[in-house]
Write a protein that holds these residues in place. Structure first.
Motif, PDB file in Angstrom:
ATOM      1  N   HIS A  72     -22.215   7.005   0.589  1.00 51.09           N
ATOM      2  CA  HIS A  72     -21.496   6.046  -0.239  1.00 51.09           C
ATOM      3  C   HIS A  72     -20.074   6.503  -0.535  1.00 51.09           C
ATOM      4  CE1 HIS A  72     -25.785   5.219  -0.924  1.00 51.09           C
ATOM      5  NE2 HIS A  72     -25.400   3.975  -1.071  1.00 51.09           N
ATOM      6  N   ARG A  73     -19.796   7.778  -0.408  1.00 53.85           N
ATOM      7  CA  ARG A  73     -18.424   8.247  -0.618  1.00 53.85           C
ATOM      8  C   ARG A  73     -17.495   7.666   0.440  1.00 53.85           C
ATOM      9  NH1 ARG A  73     -17.828  13.902  -3.232  1.00 53.85           N
ATOM     10  NH2 ARG A  73     -16.076  14.006  -1.802  1.00 53.85           N
ATOM     11  N   GLU A  74     -17.960   7.635   1.684  1.00 50.85           N
ATOM     12  CA  GLU A  74     -17.130   7.054   2.746  1.00 50.85           C
ATOM     13  C   GLU A  74     -16.963   5.544   2.539  1.00 50.85           C
ATOM     14  OE1 GLU A  74     -18.336  10.954   4.059  1.00 50.85           O
ATOM     15  OE2 GLU A  74     -19.529   9.281   3.322  1.00 50.85           O
ATOM     16  N   ALA A  75     -18.046   4.876   2.150  1.00 51.86           N
ATOM     17  CA  ALA A  75     -17.942   3.437   1.881  1.00 51.86           C
ATOM     18  C   ALA A  75     -16.967   3.170   0.739  1.00 51.86           C
ATOM     19  CB  ALA A  75     -19.316   2.862   1.554  1.00 51.86           C
ATOM     20  N   ALA A  76     -16.948   4.057  -0.251  1.00 52.16           N
ATOM     21  CA  ALA A  76     -16.025   3.911  -1.373  1.00 52.16           C
ATOM     22  C   ALA A  76     -14.576   4.018  -0.909  1.00 52.16           C
ATOM     23  CB  ALA A  76     -16.318   4.963  -2.437  1.00 52.16           C
ATOM     24  N   VAL A  77     -14.305   4.903   0.038  1.00 51.82           N
ATOM     25  CA  VAL A  77     -12.943   5.045   0.567  1.00 51.82           C
ATOM     26  C   VAL A  77     -12.498   3.743   1.245  1.00 51.82           C
ATOM     27  CG1 VAL A  77     -11.562   6.221   2.327  1.00 51.82           C
ATOM     28  CG2 VAL A  77     -13.030   7.551   0.810  1.00 51.82           C
ATOM     29  N   VAL A  78     -13.407   3.130   2.009  1.00 54.29           N
ATOM     30  CA  VAL A  78     -13.081   1.856   2.656  1.00 54.29           C
ATOM     31  C   VAL A  78     -12.750   0.802   1.597  1.00 54.29           C
ATOM     32  CG1 VAL A  78     -13.969  -0.018   4.095  1.00 54.29           C
ATOM     33  CG2 VAL A  78     -14.476   2.358   4.692  1.00 54.29           C
ATOM     34  N   LEU A  79     -13.545   0.760   0.532  1.00 59.78           N
ATOM     35  CA  LEU A  79     -13.309  -0.237  -0.508  1.00 59.78           C
ATOM     36  C   LEU A  79     -12.007   0.016  -1.261  1.00 59.78           C
ATOM     37  CD1 LEU A  79     -16.932  -0.784  -1.792  1.00 59.78           C
ATOM     38  CD2 LEU A  79     -15.390  -2.544  -0.938  1.00 59.78           C
ATOM     39  N   GLU A  80     -11.623   1.261  -1.414  1.00 56.38           N
ATOM     40  CA  GLU A  80     -10.320   1.541  -2.024  1.00 56.38           C
ATOM     41  C   GLU A  80      -9.202   0.888  -1.205  1.00 56.38           C
ATOM     42  OE1 GLU A  80      -9.375   5.606  -2.946  1.00 56.38           O
ATOM     43  OE2 GLU A  80     -11.445   6.048  -3.489  1.00 56.38           O
ATOM     44  N   GLU A  81      -9.286   1.058   0.108  1.00 50.43           N
ATOM     45  CA  GLU A  81      -8.240   0.497   0.968  1.00 50.43           C
ATOM     46  C   GLU A  81      -8.299  -1.024   1.007  1.00 50.43           C
ATOM     47  OE1 GLU A  81      -5.690   2.209   2.304  1.00 50.43           O
ATOM     48  OE2 GLU A  81      -6.578   3.745   1.008  1.00 50.43           O
ATOM     49  N   LEU A  82      -9.502  -1.588   0.989  1.00 54.61           N
ATOM     50  CA  LEU A  82      -9.619  -3.046   0.964  1.00 54.61           C
ATOM     51  C   LEU A  82      -9.078  -3.604  -0.353  1.00 54.61           C
ATOM     52  CD1 LEU A  82     -13.157  -3.537   2.570  1.00 54.61           C
ATOM     53  CD2 LEU A  82     -10.918  -3.834   3.642  1.00 54.61           C
ATOM     54  N   GLY A  83      -9.268  -2.861  -1.447  1.00 52.38           N
ATOM     55  CA  GLY A  83      -8.698  -3.265  -2.710  1.00 52.38           C
ATOM     56  C   GLY A  83      -7.182  -3.219  -2.686  1.00 52.38           C
ATOM     57  N   ARG A  84      -6.624  -2.196  -2.056  1.00 52.68           N
ATOM     58  CA  ARG A  84      -5.162  -2.069  -1.961  1.00 52.68           C
ATOM     59  C   ARG A  84      -4.560  -3.228  -1.170  1.00 52.68           C
ATOM     60  NH1 ARG A  84      -2.756   3.089  -2.870  1.00 52.68           N
ATOM     61  NH2 ARG A  84      -1.096   2.425  -1.471  1.00 52.68           N
ATOM     62  N   ALA A 223     -16.141  -0.303  -8.326  1.00 53.59           N
ATOM     63  CA  ALA A 223     -15.152   0.493  -9.065  1.00 53.59           C
ATOM     64  C   ALA A 223     -14.094   1.059  -8.120  1.00 53.59           C
ATOM     65  CB  ALA A 223     -15.846   1.615  -9.826  1.00 53.59           C
ATOM     66  N   SER A 224     -14.489   1.392  -6.894  1.00 53.29           N
ATOM     67  CA  SER A 224     -13.514   1.905  -5.927  1.00 53.29           C
ATOM     68  C   SER A 224     -12.558   0.812  -5.478  1.00 53.29           C
ATOM     69  CB  SER A 224     -14.248   2.507  -4.714  1.00 53.29           C
ATOM     70  OG  SER A 224     -14.968   3.663  -5.091  1.00 53.29           O
ATOM     71  N   GLU A 225     -13.056  -0.409  -5.321  1.00 53.25           N
ATOM     72  CA  GLU A 225     -12.165  -1.522  -5.009  1.00 53.25           C
ATOM     73  C   GLU A 225     -11.187  -1.743  -6.153  1.00 53.25           C
ATOM     74  OE1 GLU A 225     -13.501  -5.337  -3.098  1.00 53.25           O
ATOM     75  OE2 GLU A 225     -12.950  -6.153  -5.057  1.00 53.25           O
ATOM     76  N   GLN A 226     -11.679  -1.681  -7.382  1.00 51.92           N
ATOM     77  CA  GLN A 226     -10.806  -1.847  -8.549  1.00 51.92           C
ATOM     78  C   GLN A 226      -9.762  -0.733  -8.612  1.00 51.92           C
ATOM     79  OE1 GLN A 226     -14.169  -1.954 -11.179  1.00 51.92           O
ATOM     80  NE2 GLN A 226     -13.975  -4.150 -11.555  1.00 51.92           N
ATOM     81  N   LEU A 227     -10.156   0.467  -8.224  1.00 46.88           N
ATOM     82  CA  LEU A 227      -9.198   1.568  -8.151  1.00 46.88           C
ATOM     83  C   LEU A 227      -8.098   1.255  -7.149  1.00 46.88           C
ATOM     84  CD1 LEU A 227      -8.173   4.466  -8.602  1.00 46.88           C
ATOM     85  CD2 LEU A 227      -9.889   5.233  -6.947  1.00 46.88           C
ATOM     86  N   GLY A 228      -8.467   0.748  -5.979  1.00 51.89           N
ATOM     87  CA  GLY A 228      -7.465   0.394  -4.969  1.00 51.89           C
ATOM     88  C   GLY A 228      -6.503  -0.670  -5.458  1.00 51.89           C
ATOM     89  N   ILE A 229      -7.022  -1.658  -6.186  1.00 50.88           N
ATOM     90  CA  ILE A 229      -6.159  -2.694  -6.765  1.00 50.88           C
ATOM     91  C   ILE A 229      -5.137  -2.060  -7.707  1.00 50.88           C
ATOM     92  CG2 ILE A 229      -6.130  -4.674  -8.347  1.00 50.88           C
ATOM     93  CD1 ILE A 229      -8.952  -5.356  -7.280  1.00 50.88           C
ATOM     94  N   ALA A 230      -5.626  -1.209  -8.600  1.00 45.69           N
ATOM     95  CA  ALA A 230      -4.741  -0.584  -9.588  1.00 45.69           C
ATOM     96  C   ALA A 230      -3.704   0.309  -8.920  1.00 45.69           C
ATOM     97  CB  ALA A 230      -5.572   0.220 -10.587  1.00 45.69           C
ATOM     98  N   GLU A 231      -4.102   1.040  -7.883  1.00 44.10           N
ATOM     99  CA  GLU A 231      -3.160   1.924  -7.199  1.00 44.10           C
ATOM    100  C   GLU A 231      -2.036   1.128  -6.549  1.00 44.10           C
ATOM    101  OE1 GLU A 231      -5.824   5.814  -5.944  1.00 44.10           O
ATOM    102  OE2 GLU A 231      -5.778   4.087  -4.599  1.00 44.10           O
ATOM    103  N   TRP A 232      -2.374   0.035  -5.883  1.00 43.30           N
ATOM    104  CA  TRP A 232      -1.322  -0.772  -5.245  1.00 43.30           C
ATOM    105  C   TRP A 232      -0.391  -1.347  -6.293  1.00 43.30           C
ATOM    106  CZ3 TRP A 232       0.745  -5.590  -5.514  1.00 43.30           C
ATOM    107  CH2 TRP A 232       1.607  -5.971  -4.478  1.00 43.30           C
ATOM    108  N   CYS A 233      -0.966  -1.877  -7.366  1.00 48.23           N
ATOM    109  CA  CYS A 233      -0.143  -2.499  -8.403  1.00 48.23           C
ATOM    110  C   CYS A 233       0.834  -1.492  -9.021  1.00 48.23           C
ATOM    111  CB  CYS A 233      -1.033  -3.105  -9.486  1.00 48.23           C
ATOM    112  SG  CYS A 233      -1.933  -4.579  -8.951  1.00 48.23           S
ATOM    113  N   LEU A 234       0.353  -0.284  -9.278  1.00 47.08           N
ATOM    114  CA  LEU A 234       1.234   0.740  -9.846  1.00 47.08           C
ATOM    115  C   LEU A 234       2.324   1.122  -8.852  1.00 47.08           C
ATOM    116  CD1 LEU A 234       2.046   2.786 -11.991  1.00 47.08           C
ATOM    117  CD2 LEU A 234       0.309   4.339 -11.059  1.00 47.08           C
ATOM    118  N   ALA A 235       1.952   1.378  -7.593  1.00 48.66           N
ATOM    119  CA  ALA A 235       2.938   1.776  -6.587  1.00 48.66           C
ATOM    120  C   ALA A 235       3.979   0.683  -6.366  1.00 48.66           C
ATOM    121  CB  ALA A 235       2.234   2.106  -5.267  1.00 48.66           C
TER     122      ALA A 235
END
Length: 359
Positions: A72-84, A223-235
């Motif tokens: 699930h750690r790898e799947a979480a990384v994918v979701l971070e990027e999809l969120g971004r 939560a990882s997708e939400q993290l990706g959203i927040a990271e893009w918005c901040l950057a």
């Protein structure tokens, strides 16, 4: 709990997914897609590339069934990027939730055949329960109209829980009515399944356990997708305020704005820790998975919405326009905040699991 830092394999996976999304689905491309205003599915070529070329669809599926046998750690990384990228692909609903439900069932010919198809990206599946259903909520029963179901309109197979157990129903055999959704990048639909339709996969007790496992996995990795959203918005906010000038100075140099962005950065860092802890708990089978998932959802939902709101506001007038992608992130963040249980529902779970409920 293991090391929450990203491994070399996870970093390489992130690079591959980000390169694909940058080339085919950056926010501007998502906004300009023909179905952006209607909520229609994105270009199927993007999903095929993510699922088959990158191999993301089969990350959670064992190698013997054609998957990658990852965690699930790898799947979480994918979701971070999809969120971004707010990429409109059914990864969360098909490759995470539906796949997790099937993996929680006793192996059988029908289940394994469907898992092979999902792992190779040939088909997609959707769990036919309301998107707002939290892991601990009562499950819907019968064949009544189920709404809203995420990505049902583009799914090939619907996993339908009922009083007799779980059934796999071909989407063409059900009535799927598209709904108007706040987040146009994750289409919603109402689903009505005829009585007796589909192939039985499991009995009632096993079905309930499997569905709850799928909901827990969805909530944890959301939560990882939400993290990706927040990271893009901040950057994006930092980039814009560096380039935007007023009074011959970058607006990002104004103390008030620096404080707001610094506060958002602190929240994003904390959200990363919460999301990684939830993903790691799933990967290691931790007994604290339910608690860490509830904590991650309680916190990451708020951070994603806050970062998206700051992105819109600190872009000034352009942030309010349809032409700028900031609204895509705000809508996805708002919609995600109600998926798999609202933050208040997860706070109740935290209180119950930690003994904070009043006697």
């Amino acid at each position: 709990m293991t090391d929450l830092l990203y491994s070399e394999d996870e970093t390489d996976l992130r690079a591959a997914v980000r390169a694909l999304l940058t080339a085919r689905a950056d926010p501007a491309a998502v906004l300009a897609a023909p179905g952006a205003e209607s909520g229609a599915a994105a270009d199927p070529a993007l999903w095929r590339a993510l699922a088959a070329e990158v191999g993301a669809a089969g990350l959670l599926v064992p190698e013997k069934l054609g998957g990658a046998g990852a965690s699930h750690r790898e799947a979480a990384v994918v979701l971070e990027e999809l969120g971004r990228a707010v990429a409109p692909v059914p990864y969360l609903t098909s490759s995470v939730v539906a796949t997790s439900v099937l993996l929680a069932l006793t192996p059988g010919a029908e289940t394994e055949a469907l898992l092979r198809d999902l792992a190779e990206g040939r088909r997609t599946a959707a769990l036919a329960v309301p998107l707002s259903l939290a892991p601990g909520d009562p499950l819907p029963g019968g064949t009544d109209r189920i709404t809203p179901v995420a990505d049902a309109a583009s799914a090939d197979v619907l996993l339908v829980p009922g009083p007799e157990g779980l059934r796999a129903v071909e989407a063409r055999d059900a009535l799927v009515e598209p709904l108007i959704a706040l987040d146009l990048t994750r289409p919603l639909a109402a689903v009505t399944v005829p009585t007796g339709a589909g192939t039985p996969l499991a009995g009632a007790a096993e079905s309930e356990r499997a569905v709850r496992r799928g909901l827990l996995t969805g909530a944890a990795l959301l939560a990882s997708e939400q993290l990706g959203i927040a990271e893009w918005c901040l950057a994006e906010t930092v980039r814009h305020t560096r380039e935007r000038h007023q009074f011959n100075r970058p607006v990002g140099s104004f103390q008030a704005l620096k404080h707001r962005m610094a506060g958002t950065w602190l929240e994003v860092v904390s959200a990363r820790a919460a999301a990684r802890a939830a993903a790691d708990a799933l990967a290691t089978g931790s007994e604290d998975t339910a608690l860490l998932t509830a904590v991650a959802q309680t916190y990451c939902s708020r951070v994603a919405v806050r970062a998206a709101e700051e992105c819109v506001q600190l872009h000034g007038g352009i942030g309010m326009t349809w032409e700028h992608p900031a609204h895509l992130y705000l809508k996805r963040a708002k919609a995600d905040a109600t998926a798999f249980g609202a933050p208040g529902r997860h706070k109740e779970t935290v209180a119950a699991l930690t003994g904070l409920h009043s006697p």
